[in-house]
Write a protein that holds these residues in place. Structure first.
Motif, PDB file in Angstrom:
ATOM      1  N   ALA A  16       4.118   1.587  -8.416  1.00 16.32           N
ATOM      2  CA  ALA A  16       3.629   0.697  -9.480  1.00 16.32           C
ATOM      3  C   ALA A  16       4.760  -0.194  -9.995  1.00 16.32           C
ATOM      4  CB  ALA A  16       3.024   1.516 -10.619  1.00 16.32           C
ATOM      5  N   ALA A  17       5.962   0.384 -10.142  1.00 13.84           N
ATOM      6  CA  ALA A  17       7.095  -0.404 -10.637  1.00 13.84           C
ATOM      7  C   ALA A  17       7.410  -1.549  -9.678  1.00 13.84           C
ATOM      8  CB  ALA A  17       8.316   0.493 -10.822  1.00 13.84           C
ATOM      9  N   ARG A  18       7.412  -1.247  -8.378  1.00  8.05           N
ATOM     10  CA  ARG A  18       7.725  -2.281  -7.381  1.00  8.05           C
ATOM     11  C   ARG A  18       6.613  -3.339  -7.327  1.00  8.05           C
ATOM     12  NH1 ARG A  18      12.176  -3.951  -3.870  1.00  8.05           N
ATOM     13  NH2 ARG A  18      11.176  -5.833  -3.151  1.00  8.05           N
ATOM     14  N   PHE A  19       5.342  -2.885  -7.384  1.00 11.05           N
ATOM     15  CA  PHE A  19       4.226  -3.846  -7.372  1.00 11.05           C
ATOM     16  C   PHE A  19       4.342  -4.799  -8.561  1.00 11.05           C
ATOM     17  CE2 PHE A  19       1.313  -0.461  -5.211  1.00 11.05           C
ATOM     18  CZ  PHE A  19       1.755  -0.839  -3.960  1.00 11.05           C
ATOM     19  N   LYS A  20       4.654  -4.237  -9.728  1.00 13.70           N
ATOM     20  CA  LYS A  20       4.758  -5.082 -10.936  1.00 13.70           C
ATOM     21  C   LYS A  20       5.901  -6.076 -10.781  1.00 13.70           C
ATOM     22  CE  LYS A  20       3.405  -1.666 -14.344  1.00 13.70           C
ATOM     23  NZ  LYS A  20       3.555  -1.270 -15.744  1.00 13.70           N
ATOM     24  N   ARG A  21       7.043  -5.594 -10.276  1.00 16.25           N
ATOM     25  CA  ARG A  21       8.206  -6.471 -10.107  1.00 16.25           C
ATOM     26  C   ARG A  21       7.884  -7.632  -9.171  1.00 16.25           C
ATOM     27  NH1 ARG A  21      13.430  -3.904  -7.331  1.00 16.25           N
ATOM     28  NH2 ARG A  21      13.675  -5.721  -6.014  1.00 16.25           N
ATOM     29  N   ASP A  22       7.119  -7.326  -8.077  1.00 18.44           N
ATOM     30  CA  ASP A  22       6.817  -8.345  -7.068  1.00 18.44           C
ATOM     31  C   ASP A  22       5.545  -9.138  -7.396  1.00 18.44           C
ATOM     32  OD1 ASP A  22       8.974  -7.283  -5.740  1.00 18.44           O
ATOM     33  OD2 ASP A  22       7.786  -6.233  -4.202  1.00 18.44           O
ATOM     34  N   GLY A  23       4.808  -8.730  -8.436  1.00 15.06           N
ATOM     35  CA  GLY A  23       3.531  -9.375  -8.741  1.00 15.06           C
ATOM     36  C   GLY A  23       2.477  -9.089  -7.679  1.00 15.06           C
ATOM     37  N   THR A  24       2.549  -7.899  -7.078  1.00 12.29           N
ATOM     38  CA  THR A  24       1.606  -7.523  -6.005  1.00 12.29           C
ATOM     39  C   THR A  24       0.428  -6.736  -6.584  1.00 12.29           C
ATOM     40  OG1 THR A  24       3.417  -7.357  -4.428  1.00 12.29           O
ATOM     41  CG2 THR A  24       1.393  -6.170  -3.860  1.00 12.29           C
ATOM     42  N   ALA A  60      -4.612  -3.237 -15.670  1.00  8.49           N
ATOM     43  CA  ALA A  60      -4.325  -4.589 -16.177  1.00  8.49           C
ATOM     44  C   ALA A  60      -3.351  -5.333 -15.265  1.00  8.49           C
ATOM     45  CB  ALA A  60      -3.750  -4.491 -17.586  1.00  8.49           C
ATOM     46  N   ASP A  61      -2.593  -4.585 -14.442  1.00  7.16           N
ATOM     47  CA  ASP A  61      -1.652  -5.217 -13.497  1.00  7.16           C
ATOM     48  C   ASP A  61      -2.307  -5.507 -12.146  1.00  7.16           C
ATOM     49  OD1 ASP A  61       0.818  -4.921 -15.173  1.00  7.16           O
ATOM     50  OD2 ASP A  61       0.243  -2.813 -15.010  1.00  7.16           O
ATOM     51  N   GLY A  62      -3.594  -5.206 -12.036  1.00  5.97           N
ATOM     52  CA  GLY A  62      -4.285  -5.454 -10.771  1.00  5.97           C
ATOM     53  C   GLY A  62      -3.974  -4.415  -9.711  1.00  5.97           C
ATOM     54  N   ILE A  63      -3.442  -3.266 -10.145  1.00  3.20           N
ATOM     55  CA  ILE A  63      -3.114  -2.181  -9.191  1.00  3.20           C
ATOM     56  C   ILE A  63      -4.252  -1.163  -9.234  1.00  3.20           C
ATOM     57  CG2 ILE A  63      -1.517  -0.259  -8.753  1.00  3.20           C
ATOM     58  CD1 ILE A  63       0.634  -2.018 -10.275  1.00  3.20           C
ATOM     59  N   LEU A 108       3.498  12.035  -8.309  1.00  2.74           N
ATOM     60  CA  LEU A 108       3.843  11.292  -9.528  1.00  2.74           C
ATOM     61  C   LEU A 108       4.984  10.308  -9.265  1.00  2.74           C
ATOM     62  CD1 LEU A 108       3.704  10.657 -12.543  1.00  2.74           C
ATOM     63  CD2 LEU A 108       5.120  12.682 -12.963  1.00  2.74           C
ATOM     64  N   TRP A 109       6.045  10.769  -8.581  1.00  8.90           N
ATOM     65  CA  TRP A 109       7.166   9.853  -8.290  1.00  8.90           C
ATOM     66  C   TRP A 109       6.676   8.688  -7.416  1.00  8.90           C
ATOM     67  CZ3 TRP A 109       8.788  12.086 -12.029  1.00  8.90           C
ATOM     68  CH2 TRP A 109       9.430  13.306 -12.104  1.00  8.90           C
ATOM     69  N   GLY A 110       5.795   8.988  -6.483  1.00  4.42           N
ATOM     70  CA  GLY A 110       5.267   7.936  -5.604  1.00  4.42           C
ATOM     71  C   GLY A 110       4.448   6.917  -6.387  1.00  4.42           C
ATOM     72  N   ILE A 111       3.614   7.402  -7.306  1.00  2.00           N
ATOM     73  CA  ILE A 111       2.808   6.489  -8.132  1.00  2.00           C
ATOM     74  C   ILE A 111       3.726   5.621  -8.999  1.00  2.00           C
ATOM     75  CG2 ILE A 111       1.209   6.379 -10.100  1.00  2.00           C
ATOM     76  CD1 ILE A 111      -0.202   8.887  -8.960  1.00  2.00           C
ATOM     77  N   GLN A 112       4.681   6.277  -9.653  1.00  2.43           N
ATOM     78  CA  GLN A 112       5.605   5.539 -10.547  1.00  2.43           C
ATOM     79  C   GLN A 112       6.363   4.452  -9.787  1.00  2.43           C
ATOM     80  OE1 GLN A 112       8.463   8.340 -12.047  1.00  2.43           O
ATOM     81  NE2 GLN A 112       7.283   8.782 -13.901  1.00  2.43           N
ATOM     82  N   ALA A 113       6.974   4.871  -8.672  1.00  4.20           N
ATOM     83  CA  ALA A 113       7.854   3.955  -7.942  1.00  4.20           C
ATOM     84  C   ALA A 113       7.054   2.803  -7.340  1.00  4.20           C
ATOM     85  CB  ALA A 113       8.604   4.714  -6.847  1.00  4.20           C
ATOM     86  N   ILE A 134       0.852  -1.197   0.000  1.00  8.14           N
ATOM     87  CA  ILE A 134       0.000   0.000   0.000  1.00  8.14           C
ATOM     88  C   ILE A 134       0.883   1.240   0.000  1.00  8.14           C
ATOM     89  CG2 ILE A 134      -1.721   1.309   1.336  1.00  8.14           C
ATOM     90  CD1 ILE A 134      -2.190  -1.614   2.743  1.00  8.14           C
ATOM     91  N   MET A 135       0.678   2.126  -0.982  1.00  9.54           N
ATOM     92  CA  MET A 135       1.441   3.377  -1.046  1.00  9.54           C
ATOM     93  C   MET A 135       0.487   4.533  -0.768  1.00  9.54           C
ATOM     94  SD  MET A 135       4.389   4.703  -1.709  1.00  9.54           S
ATOM     95  CE  MET A 135       5.142   6.265  -2.138  1.00  9.54           C
ATOM     96  N   VAL A 136       0.777   5.321   0.262  1.00  7.62           N
ATOM     97  CA  VAL A 136      -0.048   6.495   0.555  1.00  7.62           C
ATOM     98  C   VAL A 136       0.789   7.746   0.287  1.00  7.62           C
ATOM     99  CG1 VAL A 136      -1.536   7.656   2.210  1.00  7.62           C
ATOM    100  CG2 VAL A 136      -1.276   5.166   2.325  1.00  7.62           C
ATOM    101  N   ASN A 137       0.494   8.400  -0.841  1.00  8.70           N
ATOM    102  CA  ASN A 137       1.191   9.638  -1.222  1.00  8.70           C
ATOM    103  C   ASN A 137       0.492  10.810  -0.533  1.00  8.70           C
ATOM    104  OD1 ASN A 137       3.050   8.525  -3.214  1.00  8.70           O
ATOM    105  ND2 ASN A 137       1.203   8.087  -4.408  1.00  8.70           N
ATOM    106  N   ASN A 138       0.822  10.990   0.750  1.00 10.71           N
ATOM    107  CA  ASN A 138       0.100  11.975   1.558  1.00 10.71           C
ATOM    108  C   ASN A 138       0.812  13.325   1.661  1.00 10.71           C
ATOM    109  OD1 ASN A 138      -1.787  12.773   3.969  1.00 10.71           O
ATOM    110  ND2 ASN A 138       0.314  12.934   4.766  1.00 10.71           N
ATOM    111  N   ALA A 139       2.154  13.339   1.551  1.00  9.28           N
ATOM    112  CA  ALA A 139       2.903  14.584   1.787  1.00  9.28           C
ATOM    113  C   ALA A 139       2.401  15.693   0.867  1.00  9.28           C
ATOM    114  CB  ALA A 139       4.399  14.353   1.556  1.00  9.28           C
ATOM    115  N   GLY A 140       2.239  16.877   1.428  1.00 11.69           N
ATOM    116  CA  GLY A 140       1.802  18.022   0.633  1.00 11.69           C
ATOM    117  C   GLY A 140       2.063  19.298   1.404  1.00 11.69           C
ATOM    118  N   ILE A 141       2.109  20.401   0.674  1.00 11.08           N
ATOM    119  CA  ILE A 141       2.288  21.707   1.329  1.00 11.08           C
ATOM    120  C   ILE A 141       1.213  22.668   0.834  1.00 11.08           C
ATOM    121  CG2 ILE A 141       4.779  21.460   1.737  1.00 11.08           C
ATOM    122  CD1 ILE A 141       5.269  23.223  -0.741  1.00 11.08           C
TER     123      ILE A 141
END
Ligand code: NAD
Length: 257
Positions: free
Chosen positions: A123-131, A173-176, A116-121, A83-90
């Motif tokens: 998704a990449a890790r989820f795909k690599r791990d099949g999560t 399509a990756d189940g994310i 955007l960096w949080g979404i990218q990173a 689970i990725m929570v991209n919460n930081a903001g100003i």
């Protein structure tokens, strides 16, 4: 304990809404990586959790590589990443006629690029791990409606809504799944700063702007981090498996869509 066996990373997790979300996800059974700018507030926040259920990582969400590293560290130290929570903001308060390039770049760097960096990173890790992972980002009522003096901030939150929709379609399509939460007026340090800045710009009494906004809430009180966390708990858990691309208002009745 719908999140037993899961691991969540929460950016901006040292205080405010992020800390409230982290505490709720931990109560739901998840292990937590708290990510924020500085080690001291992180250590203070981590003391509220069972030591075996939490790690802290000092990282800046505006730096793409730091977020990739934070996710890798989370997966390795906590044994997974779900689970990725991209919460930081100003916040940024300025009449539209006076927004400078420096101010616009600063708020976009954190609120848009950071997400955007949080979404990218993630998704990449989820795909690599099949999560079949969950990506959840902080938007706002300011993602659905423009508010005077908040032009730069509103534009960043509209952008989070756009990124949420696009990422949901691209990663389906990756189940994310990719969703966002849209709080109203939450009594955190961010609102103390917004209120002080309104006072400076408009001559309003300290506290008056916060009270005015709270006065427009149908349910008649300011929001708490726990009110936000209950929605994020749903978005992080199995009950929301059929929801993606949504930026959901949870504001006590302020903006109606
Ligand atoms: P806050 O200012 O109380 O806490 C934000 C946290 O994010 C802080 O701990 C800060 O150090 C951290 N942070 C800031 N920049 C960072 C960076 N570059 N890298 C890593 N961490 C960073 O804010 P909050 O009220 O808890 O808001 C959290 C999120 O919710 C934000 O995205 C905000 O825009 C959104 N939001 C807040 C409200 C509200 O009323 N407070 C309403 C709607 C949406």
């Amino acid at each position: 304990m719908s999140l037993a066996g899961k691991t969540a990373l929460v950016t901006g997790g040292a205080r405010g809404i992020g800390l409230g979300i982290a505490e709720r996800l931990a109560a739901d059974g998840a292990k937590i990586a708290l990510v924020d700018l500085n080690p001291d507030p992180l250590a203070e926040a981590a003391s509220r959790f069972a030591p075996e259920k939490v790690i802290t990582i000092a990282a800046d969400v505006t730096d793409r590589q730091q977020i990739i590293n934070a996710i890798d560290q989370t997966a390795e130290r906590l044994g997974g990443f779900d689970i990725m929570v991209n919460n930081a903001g100003i916040a940024q308060v300025q009449p539209i006629a006076e927004i400078t390039e420096v101010e616009m770049d600063r708020v976009f760097a954190v609120n848009v690029k950071g997400v955007l960096w949080g979404i990218q990173a993630a998704a990449a890790r989820f795909k690599r791990d099949g999560t079949r992972g969950k990506i959840i980002s902080a938007a706002s009522i300011a993602a659905h409606e423009g508010f005077p003096m908040l032009g730069a901030y509103c534009s960043t939150k509209f952008a989070v809504r756009a990124l949420t929709q696009v990422a949901a379609k691209e990663f389906a399509a990756d189940g994310i799944t990719v969703n966002a939460y849209c709080p109203g007026v939450v009594g955190t340090d961010m609102w103390t700063e917004i209120d002080a800045r309104f006072a400076e710009l408009t001559g309003a009494e300290k506290g008056a702007t916060f009270d005015k906004f709270v006065g427009s809430i149908a349910l008649g009180r300011a929001q708490t981090p726990q009110d936000v966390a209950s929605l994020v708990s749903y978005l992080a858990g199995p009950d929301s498996d059929y929801m993606t691309g949504q930026s959901i208002l949870i504001d006590g009745g302020m903006v109606y869509r």
